[in-house]
Design an enzyme around this catalytic site. Structure first.
Site, PDB file in Angstrom:
ATOM      1  CD  GLU A 112     -51.365 -89.430 -13.189  1.00 44.47           C
ATOM      2  OE1 GLU A 112     -52.156 -89.008 -14.064  1.00 44.47           O
ATOM      3  OE2 GLU A 112     -50.172 -89.067 -13.100  1.00 44.47           O
ATOM      4  CG  ASP A 168     -50.308 -81.086 -20.521  1.00 49.07           C
ATOM      5  OD1 ASP A 168     -49.722 -80.618 -21.519  1.00 49.07           O
ATOM      6  OD2 ASP A 168     -51.485 -81.486 -20.554  1.00 49.07           O
ATOM      7  CB  THR A 243     -40.137 -89.872 -14.458  1.00 50.32           C
ATOM      8  OG1 THR A 243     -39.407 -89.056 -15.386  1.00 50.32           O
ATOM      9  CG2 THR A 243     -40.129 -89.223 -13.087  1.00 50.32           C
ATOM     10  CD  GLU A 245     -42.211 -87.495 -21.240  1.00 44.54           C
ATOM     11  OE1 GLU A 245     -41.784 -86.963 -22.293  1.00 44.54           O
ATOM     12  OE2 GLU A 245     -43.134 -88.332 -21.232  1.00 44.54           O
TER      13      GLU A 245
END
Length: 267
Positions: A112, A168, A243, A245
């Site tokens: 990360e 992304d 996750t 997301e």
């Protein structure tokens, strides 16, 4: 006669006896921008080669310090294991925590680039290790830029699984070069991934999903795994839902586009 001795609460007594559970970090104190510029100089530390990496800081129960120092007064020997799973852009670490108990004998690393997010995951893992002795010592996190330095950490054919979960999208065309799946990067992934190893991709953005599928389909060292075969893969459920997301997409009743690819043997 009044007793002037300070009152020792049960909580304080537990803390003094080392019995109090470590508190898990709260995400609200570690929030920052959703994405970082991968082309910027982030002042990262990285080894000049995998052989120079000191993994003892991440997996103290499995690796001895490079300088041979003792850990907590005891000499630690290498377990002979190497990191096998890499979660690229691991976010708040949900996948790592979920897979830790599913594959307890496998070392897993999250990567990360965002400072506060890396700090959160690191504190969470340390708290889980303290609260569950003998568990969660197979997961860790590094702050690093996988698009630049992946071969500095992993040897040829070292990894068996790589995860690219809700990356992304970089919607603007001029930003597509920053997407985590590109022909050049796929060749690096093929280098560190062993034959038979698997790349997992998932996104709630259909355009990005199609982009990843297009480039993976075109690469000579990857072949797509049929959906019916994925039903027997214990990692897939967590890829979809572990996750932050993925859970957000689930709450919003959005679509999740999954595509997994096996690294073929080129020898």
């Amino acid at each position: 006669m009044q007793n002037d001795m300070p009152k020792i609460t049960g909580e304080k007594r537990q803390a003094e006896e080392g019995q109090m559970e470590a508190r898990l970090p709260q995400k609200k104190y570690f929030r920052q921008r959703a994405h970082a510029n991968v082309f910027s100089d982030h002042h990262l530390d990285y080894p000049i080669s995998p052989a120079h990496m000191d993994w003892s800081k991440n997996f103290p129960n499995h690796f001895a310090p490079k300088e041979g120092a003792a850990v907590d007064g005891a000499v630690v020997k290498d377990s002979g294991k190497k990191v096998e799973f890499a979660d690229i852009g691991c976010g708040y670490g949900g996948l790592l925590v979920a897979l830790s108990t599913v594959f307890p004998e496998t070392l897993m690393l999250g990567m990360e680039i965002r400072v506060k997010v890396e700090e959160y995951v690191n504190q969470k893992i340390l708290a889980l290790r303290k609260n569950h002795p003998g568990s969660y010592d197979n997961i860790s996190i590094l702050r690093m830029n996988a698009m630049k330095f992946l071969p500095n950490f992993f040897e040829k054919h070292q990894l068996s699984k790589m995860f690219f979960l809700f990356p992304d999208p970089h919607f603007k065309k001029r930003k597509h070069k920053a997407r985590i799946i590109t022909p050049t990067l796929l060749s690096e992934y093929a280098y560190v991934l062993r034959p038979g190893g698997i790349i997992y991709t998932i996104s709630d953005v259909k355009d990005l999903h199609l982009w990843m599928v297009k480039h993976l389909d075109a690469h000579p060292l990857f072949v797509r795994i049929p959906d019916e075969e994925l039903a027997d893969d214990p990692a897939v459920e967590h890829v979809r839902n572990a996750t932050e997301e993925g859970q957000k997409v689930e709450r919003n009743k959005g679509d999740k586009y999954l595509a997994c690819y096996r690294r073929i043997n080129d020898e």
